[in-house]
Write a protein that holds these residues in place. Structure first.
Motif, PDB file in Angstrom:
ATOM      1  N   GLN A 160      -4.015  11.656  -8.577  1.00  0.00           N
ATOM      2  CA  GLN A 160      -4.578  11.386  -9.027  1.00  0.00           C
ATOM      3  C   GLN A 160      -4.821  10.614 -10.278  1.00  0.00           C
ATOM      4  N   PHE A 161      -3.513  11.039 -11.267  1.00  0.00           N
ATOM      5  CA  PHE A 161      -3.874  10.374 -12.683  1.00  0.00           C
ATOM      6  C   PHE A 161      -2.259   9.752 -12.697  1.00  0.00           C
ATOM      7  N   ALA A 162      -1.842   8.909 -11.444  1.00  0.00           N
ATOM      8  CA  ALA A 162      -0.457   7.885 -11.266  1.00  0.00           C
ATOM      9  C   ALA A 162      -0.861   6.549 -12.100  1.00  0.00           C
ATOM     10  N   SER A 163      -1.274   5.906 -11.969  1.00  0.00           N
ATOM     11  CA  SER A 163      -1.474   4.664 -12.340  1.00  0.00           C
ATOM     12  C   SER A 163      -0.550   3.491 -11.530  1.00  0.00           C
ATOM     13  N   PRO A 164      -0.752   2.677 -10.508  1.00  0.00           N
ATOM     14  CA  PRO A 164      -2.583   2.824 -10.039  1.00  0.00           C
ATOM     15  C   PRO A 164      -2.183   4.389  -9.383  1.00  0.00           C
ATOM     16  N   THR A 165      -3.607   4.707  -9.340  1.00  0.00           N
ATOM     17  CA  THR A 165      -4.273   6.441  -8.464  1.00  0.00           C
ATOM     18  C   THR A 165      -3.588   6.333  -7.881  1.00  0.00           C
ATOM     19  N   ILE A 166      -3.119   6.970  -5.942  1.00  0.00           N
ATOM     20  CA  ILE A 166      -2.684   7.262  -5.209  1.00  0.00           C
ATOM     21  C   ILE A 166      -3.002   7.647  -3.666  1.00  0.00           C
ATOM     22  N   SER A 167      -3.522   6.767  -2.863  1.00  0.00           N
ATOM     23  CA  SER A 167      -4.020   7.287  -1.784  1.00  0.00           C
ATOM     24  C   SER A 167      -3.550   8.379  -1.027  1.00  0.00           C
ATOM     25  N   ALA A 168      -4.330   9.766  -0.630  1.00  0.00           N
ATOM     26  CA  ALA A 168      -3.555  10.131  -0.047  1.00  0.00           C
ATOM     27  C   ALA A 168      -4.163  11.753   0.414  1.00  0.00           C
ATOM     28  N   LEU A 169      -3.522  12.568   1.166  1.00  0.00           N
ATOM     29  CA  LEU A 169      -4.472  14.008   2.216  1.00  0.00           C
ATOM     30  C   LEU A 169      -4.280  15.321   1.245  1.00  0.00           C
ATOM     31  N   ASP A 170      -5.111  16.207   1.093  1.00  0.00           N
ATOM     32  CA  ASP A 170      -5.344  17.218   1.074  1.00  0.00           C
ATOM     33  C   ASP A 170      -5.387  17.629   1.974  1.00  0.00           C
ATOM     34  N   ARG A 171      -4.719  18.777   2.613  1.00  0.00           N
ATOM     35  CA  ARG A 171      -4.240  19.379   3.615  1.00  0.00           C
ATOM     36  C   ARG A 171      -4.817  20.804   3.330  1.00  0.00           C
ATOM     37  N   PHE A 172      -5.147  21.107   1.621  1.00  0.00           N
ATOM     38  CA  PHE A 172      -5.468  22.630   1.698  1.00  0.00           C
ATOM     39  C   PHE A 172      -4.763  24.137   1.698  1.00  0.00           C
TER      40      PHE A 172
ATOM     41  N   PRO B 200      -9.788  21.307   8.386  1.00  0.00           N
ATOM     42  CA  PRO B 200      -8.735  19.553   8.297  1.00  0.00           C
ATOM     43  C   PRO B 200      -8.592  18.746   7.540  1.00  0.00           C
ATOM     44  N   SER B 201      -7.702  17.470   7.651  1.00  0.00           N
ATOM     45  CA  SER B 201      -7.467  17.352   6.497  1.00  0.00           C
ATOM     46  C   SER B 201      -7.718  16.270   6.087  1.00  0.00           C
ATOM     47  N   GLU B 202      -8.665  15.922   4.448  1.00  0.00           N
ATOM     48  CA  GLU B 202      -9.248  15.275   4.021  1.00  0.00           C
ATOM     49  C   GLU B 202      -8.630  13.801   3.269  1.00  0.00           C
ATOM     50  N   LEU B 203      -8.947  12.756   3.849  1.00  0.00           N
ATOM     51  CA  LEU B 203      -8.173  11.200   3.178  1.00  0.00           C
ATOM     52  C   LEU B 203      -8.837  11.215   1.832  1.00  0.00           C
ATOM     53  N   HIS B 204      -8.354  11.216   0.716  1.00  0.00           N
ATOM     54  CA  HIS B 204      -8.284  10.491  -0.399  1.00  0.00           C
ATOM     55  C   HIS B 204      -8.480   8.867  -0.626  1.00  0.00           C
ATOM     56  N   VAL B 205      -9.304   8.089  -0.917  1.00  0.00           N
ATOM     57  CA  VAL B 205      -8.527   6.651  -0.765  1.00  0.00           C
ATOM     58  C   VAL B 205      -8.762   6.452  -2.171  1.00  0.00           C
ATOM     59  N   ARG B 206      -7.476   6.029  -2.411  1.00  0.00           N
ATOM     60  CA  ARG B 206      -7.160   5.481  -3.659  1.00  0.00           C
ATOM     61  C   ARG B 206      -7.301   4.239  -4.669  1.00  0.00           C
ATOM     62  N   GLU B 207      -6.547   3.836  -5.816  1.00  0.00           N
ATOM     63  CA  GLU B 207      -6.420   2.426  -5.675  1.00  0.00           C
ATOM     64  C   GLU B 207      -5.096   2.114  -5.006  1.00  0.00           C
ATOM     65  N   SER B 208      -3.840   2.678  -4.465  1.00  0.00           N
ATOM     66  CA  SER B 208      -2.830   2.189  -3.581  1.00  0.00           C
ATOM     67  C   SER B 208      -3.358   2.148  -2.780  1.00  0.00           C
TER      68      SER B 208
ATOM     69  N   ALA C 248       1.544  -0.993   0.558  1.00  0.00           N
ATOM     70  CA  ALA C 248      -0.176   0.410  -0.108  1.00  0.00           C
ATOM     71  C   ALA C 248       0.635   0.762  -0.288  1.00  0.00           C
ATOM     72  N   LEU C 249       0.920   2.528  -0.860  1.00  0.00           N
ATOM     73  CA  LEU C 249       1.262   3.345  -0.818  1.00  0.00           C
ATOM     74  C   LEU C 249      -0.168   4.699  -0.452  1.00  0.00           C
ATOM     75  N   LEU C 250       1.131   5.773   0.445  1.00  0.00           N
ATOM     76  CA  LEU C 250      -0.437   6.941   0.636  1.00  0.00           C
ATOM     77  C   LEU C 250       0.751   7.927   0.434  1.00  0.00           C
ATOM     78  N   SER C 251       0.513   8.957   0.309  1.00  0.00           N
ATOM     79  CA  SER C 251       1.035  10.551   0.277  1.00  0.00           C
ATOM     80  C   SER C 251       0.243  11.797   1.137  1.00  0.00           C
ATOM     81  N   TRP C 252       0.809  12.451   1.963  1.00  0.00           N
ATOM     82  CA  TRP C 252       1.121  13.372   3.262  1.00  0.00           C
ATOM     83  C   TRP C 252       0.294  14.476   2.050  1.00  0.00           C
ATOM     84  N   ASP C 253       0.561  14.507   0.799  1.00  0.00           N
ATOM     85  CA  ASP C 253       0.055  16.126   0.123  1.00  0.00           C
ATOM     86  C   ASP C 253      -0.659  15.284  -1.536  1.00  0.00           C
TER      87      ASP C 253
END
Length: 335
Positions: free
Chosen positions: A282-294, A322-330, A271-276
């Motif tokens: 969003q357009f990686a393959s597979p897409t990467i789950s990440a925090l939107d810290r605005f 508050p940050s939001e976690l966007h869950v994607r394919e990774s 599994a792979l997550l990004s803090w940003d």
């Protein structure tokens, strides 16, 4: 087309330049009828105040400064700063202020020289300080120079006088909690440079959340660049007990980690997550789950805080989104 000036307005209305100036600046000394005539003609002719004259009369530069201690080439690949600057610019534009931006690279002392020059030349009214470090000399320097400043990511002190830091703990809770739900027990955290206080805060928060859930964590330091992150990830994957999940401190490093995972044939297992979050995730393959810290909201808030400080107002824009976690394919389940 000839530029419209106060003298132009005074000549057409048959009044003195002083009367026009009083009327346009809302000062006493003219009748309400004259004020209305002056404002109406100014609007009709498209008159705008001279920024240099206005700044001189107010003894203000009407500009704030930001010095980025990053390699200028990195800014072209790291979307966080573009979104941050977008937020800063939006707040300054509404207030009729300008931004003076300098990128000085990572060599020590270059930012200090910029602050000294700005103070001597009165180029800016205040500055936003980014990437705070342990024993950071900049607050003391700026205080000595009499230059107002806001530490980006540090909220105003509460009633006890204690500084409040943006909530890295909650972000770590989102990331580690998500991995725990997917069954992961061995986590790797690919950090940025550990002399930065926000990276120290993140590692502490990640370790705390992992320990509370019975998960083990290893840390590998990188420098936010693709190449270094790729090399550190390859080292992590070559360990006797490789991690089942990797958390990266920014989106560029997450993309590099994804490349290393793909090369090792593990993109479908780890599994792979990004803090940003950004379009890179969003357009990686597979897409990467990440925090939107605005970061746009972060930048806007820091700019508003500095403007409020300069005007002697109470902070009204301190609380972060508050940050939001966007869950994607990774977001792979543990194997």
């Amino acid at each position: 087309m000839q530029r419209v000036t106060i003298a132009t307005l005074a000549a057409q209305l048959g009044v003195s330049k002083a009367s026009v100036s009083y009327a346009l600046n809302g000062q006493p000394g003219v009748s309400e009828q004259t004020r209305e005539r002056v404002v109406a003609l100014a609007n009709e002719l498209g008159w705008h105040p001279s920024s240099s004259a206005r700044a001189l009369s107010r003894q203000r530069a009407d500009a704030i400064g930001m010095v980025l201690r990053r390699d200028p080439t990195l800014l072209g690949t790291e979307p966080y700063y573009m979104r941050l600057l977008e937020g800063v610019e939006s707040a300054l534009s509404e207030a009729g202020q300008s931004l003076l931006l300098r990128m000085v690279g990572t060599a020590p002392g270059r930012d200090a020289a910029v602050y000294e020059r700005w103070a001597a030349e009165r180029r800016v009214d205040g500055v936003i300080v980014l990437d705070r470090t342990a024993k950071d000399p900049r607050p003391a320097q700026l205080t000595r120079l009499g230059m107002p400043f806001v530490l980006h990511g540090v909220l105003p002190a509460d009633e006890s006088g204690v500084e409040r830091i943006e909530n890295q703990h909650r972000d770590a809770e989102l990331l580690i909690g998500h991995l725990a739900e997917l069954g992961h027990r061995r986590i790797a955290h690919l950090t940025g440079p550990m002399h930065l206080t926000h990276e120290v805060d993140r590692t502490w928060a990640i370790e705390r959340e992992s320990t509370a859930r019975g998960m083990s964590t290893v840390f590998a330091e990188a420098d936010y660049t693709f190449d270094t992150a790729h090399a550190r990830t390859a080292e992590l994957l070559a360990a006797a007990e490789r991690p089942t999940a990797i958390v990266c401190s920014n989106d560029v490093m997450a993309l590099a980690a994804l490349r290393a995972l793909d090369e090792a044939g593990l993109a479908g297992e780890v599994a792979l997550l990004s803090w940003d979050d950004s379009m890179l995730c969003q357009f990686a393959s597979p897409t990467i789950s990440a925090l939107d810290r605005f970061p746009d909201r972060q930048g806007r808030r820091s700019a508003q805080m500095l403007l409020e400080l300069l005007d002697g107002r109470e902070f009204s824009s301190a609380e972060p989104s508050p940050s939001e976690l966007h869950v994607r394919e990774s977001s792979r389940r543990a194997q």
